[in-house]
Design a protein around this motif. Structure first.
Motif, PDB file in Angstrom:
ATOM      1  N   ALA A  14       0.849  -1.197   0.000  1.00 19.71           N
ATOM      2  CA  ALA A  14       0.000   0.000   0.000  1.00 19.71           C
ATOM      3  C   ALA A  14       0.882   1.244   0.000  1.00 19.71           C
ATOM      4  CB  ALA A  14      -0.908  -0.006   1.221  1.00 19.71           C
ATOM      5  N   GLY A  15       0.483   2.209  -0.804  1.00 22.11           N
ATOM      6  CA  GLY A  15       1.264   3.424  -0.963  1.00 22.11           C
ATOM      7  C   GLY A  15       2.249   3.372  -2.112  1.00 22.11           C
ATOM      8  N   GLY A  16       2.446   2.196  -2.660  1.00 20.44           N
ATOM      9  CA  GLY A  16       3.388   2.034  -3.760  1.00 20.44           C
ATOM     10  C   GLY A  16       2.794   2.386  -5.105  1.00 20.44           C
ATOM     11  N   SER A  17       3.589   2.137  -6.141  1.00 23.35           N
ATOM     12  CA  SER A  17       3.187   2.501  -7.499  1.00 23.35           C
ATOM     13  C   SER A  17       3.448   1.340  -8.455  1.00 23.35           C
ATOM     14  CB  SER A  17       3.982   3.721  -7.989  1.00 23.35           C
ATOM     15  OG  SER A  17       3.731   4.853  -7.185  1.00 23.35           O
ATOM     16  N   LEU A  18       2.659   1.319  -9.496  1.00 21.21           N
ATOM     17  CA  LEU A  18       2.861   0.410 -10.617  1.00 21.21           C
ATOM     18  C   LEU A  18       2.501   1.144 -11.898  1.00 21.21           C
ATOM     19  CD1 LEU A  18       1.269  -2.980  -9.427  1.00 21.21           C
ATOM     20  CD2 LEU A  18       3.692  -2.564  -9.852  1.00 21.21           C
ATOM     21  N   ARG A  19       3.109   0.737 -12.987  1.00 22.60           N
ATOM     22  CA  ARG A  19       2.718   1.253 -14.290  1.00 22.60           C
ATOM     23  C   ARG A  19       2.348   0.081 -15.185  1.00 22.60           C
ATOM     24  NH1 ARG A  19       6.081   4.642 -18.861  1.00 22.60           N
ATOM     25  NH2 ARG A  19       7.014   2.590 -19.180  1.00 22.60           N
ATOM     26  N   LEU A  20       1.111   0.080 -15.622  1.00 20.95           N
ATOM     27  CA  LEU A  20       0.642  -0.934 -16.542  1.00 20.95           C
ATOM     28  C   LEU A  20       0.847  -0.451 -17.973  1.00 20.95           C
ATOM     29  CD1 LEU A  20      -2.728  -1.960 -14.854  1.00 20.95           C
ATOM     30  CD2 LEU A  20      -0.405  -2.758 -14.371  1.00 20.95           C
ATOM     31  N   HIS A  58     -10.492  10.821 -18.439  1.00 22.24           N
ATOM     32  CA  HIS A  58     -11.529  10.791 -17.416  1.00 22.24           C
ATOM     33  C   HIS A  58     -11.177   9.680 -16.438  1.00 22.24           C
ATOM     34  CE1 HIS A  58     -14.162  13.423 -19.769  1.00 22.24           C
ATOM     35  NE2 HIS A  58     -13.847  12.695 -20.815  1.00 22.24           N
ATOM     36  N   TYR A  59     -11.513   9.899 -15.172  1.00 22.47           N
ATOM     37  CA  TYR A  59     -11.187   8.921 -14.147  1.00 22.47           C
ATOM     38  C   TYR A  59     -12.374   8.680 -13.225  1.00 22.47           C
ATOM     39  CZ  TYR A  59      -6.494  10.074 -15.712  1.00 22.47           C
ATOM     40  OH  TYR A  59      -5.384  10.284 -16.493  1.00 22.47           O
ATOM     41  N   ALA A  60     -12.461   7.455 -12.756  1.00 18.21           N
ATOM     42  CA  ALA A  60     -13.441   7.154 -11.716  1.00 18.21           C
ATOM     43  C   ALA A  60     -13.049   7.904 -10.456  1.00 18.21           C
ATOM     44  CB  ALA A  60     -13.489   5.655 -11.454  1.00 18.21           C
ATOM     45  N   ASP A  61     -14.034   8.265  -9.675  1.00 16.55           N
ATOM     46  CA  ASP A  61     -13.752   9.013  -8.448  1.00 16.55           C
ATOM     47  C   ASP A  61     -12.789   8.254  -7.537  1.00 16.55           C
ATOM     48  OD1 ASP A  61     -17.101  10.427  -8.086  1.00 16.55           O
ATOM     49  OD2 ASP A  61     -15.366  11.096  -9.252  1.00 16.55           O
ATOM     50  N   SER A  62     -12.873   6.934  -7.565  1.00 19.94           N
ATOM     51  CA  SER A  62     -12.062   6.121  -6.666  1.00 19.94           C
ATOM     52  C   SER A  62     -10.566   6.185  -6.985  1.00 19.94           C
ATOM     53  CB  SER A  62     -12.535   4.670  -6.704  1.00 19.94           C
ATOM     54  OG  SER A  62     -12.460   4.152  -8.018  1.00 19.94           O
ATOM     55  N   VAL A  63     -10.219   6.599  -8.200  1.00 22.86           N
ATOM     56  CA  VAL A  63      -8.802   6.628  -8.585  1.00 22.86           C
ATOM     57  C   VAL A  63      -8.334   8.020  -8.977  1.00 22.86           C
ATOM     58  CG1 VAL A  63      -9.012   4.256  -9.410  1.00 22.86           C
ATOM     59  CG2 VAL A  63      -9.126   6.137 -11.050  1.00 22.86           C
ATOM     60  N   LYS A  64      -9.234   8.969  -8.999  1.00 16.73           N
ATOM     61  CA  LYS A  64      -8.894  10.325  -9.432  1.00 16.73           C
ATOM     62  C   LYS A  64      -7.792  10.907  -8.551  1.00 16.73           C
ATOM     63  CE  LYS A  64     -12.436  12.347 -10.987  1.00 16.73           C
ATOM     64  NZ  LYS A  64     -13.753  13.029 -11.099  1.00 16.73           N
ATOM     65  N   GLY A  65      -6.790  11.468  -9.198  1.00 20.49           N
ATOM     66  CA  GLY A  65      -5.664  12.035  -8.463  1.00 20.49           C
ATOM     67  C   GLY A  65      -4.557  11.043  -8.182  1.00 20.49           C
ATOM     68  N   ARG A  66      -4.832   9.757  -8.426  1.00 21.75           N
ATOM     69  CA  ARG A  66      -3.817   8.728  -8.160  1.00 21.75           C
ATOM     70  C   ARG A  66      -3.402   8.001  -9.440  1.00 21.75           C
ATOM     71  NH1 ARG A  66      -5.124   4.415  -5.249  1.00 21.75           N
ATOM     72  NH2 ARG A  66      -7.372   4.471  -5.741  1.00 21.75           N
ATOM     73  N   PHE A  67      -4.323   7.842 -10.379  1.00 26.32           N
ATOM     74  CA  PHE A  67      -4.043   7.127 -11.627  1.00 26.32           C
ATOM     75  C   PHE A  67      -3.938   8.124 -12.772  1.00 26.32           C
ATOM     76  CE2 PHE A  67      -6.081   2.721 -10.587  1.00 26.32           C
ATOM     77  CZ  PHE A  67      -5.358   2.683  -9.400  1.00 26.32           C
ATOM     78  N   ASN A  83      -0.449   5.372  -8.700  1.00 23.99           N
ATOM     79  CA  ASN A  83       0.301   5.811  -7.528  1.00 23.99           C
ATOM     80  C   ASN A  83      -0.568   5.707  -6.285  1.00 23.99           C
ATOM     81  OD1 ASN A  83       2.484   6.526  -9.218  1.00 23.99           O
ATOM     82  ND2 ASN A  83       1.640   8.594  -9.516  1.00 23.99           N
ATOM     83  N   SER A  84       0.072   5.767  -5.138  1.00 28.85           N
ATOM     84  CA  SER A  84      -0.633   5.724  -3.854  1.00 28.85           C
ATOM     85  C   SER A  84      -1.640   4.578  -3.824  1.00 28.85           C
ATOM     86  CB  SER A  84      -1.344   7.062  -3.598  1.00 28.85           C
ATOM     87  OG  SER A  84      -0.416   8.124  -3.601  1.00 28.85           O
ATOM     88  N   LEU A  85      -1.177   3.424  -4.210  1.00 30.68           N
ATOM     89  CA  LEU A  85      -2.079   2.274  -4.320  1.00 30.68           C
ATOM     90  C   LEU A  85      -2.629   1.856  -2.963  1.00 30.68           C
ATOM     91  CD1 LEU A  85      -0.147   0.332  -7.049  1.00 30.68           C
ATOM     92  CD2 LEU A  85      -2.549   0.980  -7.192  1.00 30.68           C
ATOM     93  N   SER A 122      -0.909  -5.065  -1.040  1.00 29.49           N
ATOM     94  CA  SER A 122      -0.946  -5.589   0.326  1.00 29.49           C
ATOM     95  C   SER A 122      -0.980  -4.443   1.327  1.00 29.49           C
ATOM     96  CB  SER A 122       0.283  -6.467   0.579  1.00 29.49           C
ATOM     97  OG  SER A 122       1.465  -5.706   0.476  1.00 29.49           O
ATOM     98  N   SER A 123      -1.629  -4.708   2.446  1.00 25.27           N
ATOM     99  CA  SER A 123      -1.753  -3.664   3.473  1.00 25.27           C
ATOM    100  C   SER A 123      -0.590  -3.699   4.449  1.00 25.27           C
ATOM    101  CB  SER A 123      -3.077  -3.848   4.223  1.00 25.27           C
ATOM    102  OG  SER A 123      -3.132  -5.136   4.790  1.00 25.27           O
TER     103      SER A 123
END
Length: 123
Positions: A14-20, A58-67, A83-85, A122-123
């Motif tokens: 949690a808090g990490g980043s990935l790029r797909l 456009h982003y879903a509210d759940s990921v806005k600002g992070r993806f 980011n900030s997963l 993971s948490s």
């Protein structure tokens, strides 16, 4: 053969980043609009991000600002920077794109799905 191939998933804290990455292969002329979806166990597939060929996102509210959705047209590849997963981001992620391609001297447009890539936070 025209297809979308995804990569970049994995296990992260949690808090990490990935790029797909989502790479279009074959006789691709252009990647048009792209959507990134995810599906968690026992849940319906949901749209989390959209990137148009004109550069609108456009982003879903759940990921806005992070993806963030981006693309490299020279590589026929689109990306989803995450980011900030959070643990609730755990899911199989799919890219979906409208592809323009040529075959036998003609141009075609068709919608394609990637094969999916697992993201586990993971948490």
């Amino acid at each position: 053969q025209v297809q979308l191939v995804e990569s970049g998933g994995g296990l992260v804290q949690a808090g990490g980043s990935l790029r797909l990455s989502c790479a279009a292969s074959g006789s691709i002329y252009r990647i048009n609009d792209v959507g990134w979806y995810r599906q968690a166990p026992g849940k319906q597939r949901e749209l989390v991000a959209v990137g148009t060929s004109g550069g609108v996102t456009h982003y879903a509210d759940s990921v806005k600002g992070r993806f963030t959705v981006s693309r490299d047209n020279a590589k026929n590849t689109v990306y989803l920077q995450m980011n900030s997963l959070k643990p609730e981001d755990t899911a199989v992620y799919y890219c979906n794109a409208d592809l323009s391609y040529y075959r036998g001297g003609a141009y075609y447009n068709r919608n394609y799905w990637g094969q999916g890539t697992q993201v586990t936070v993971s948490s």
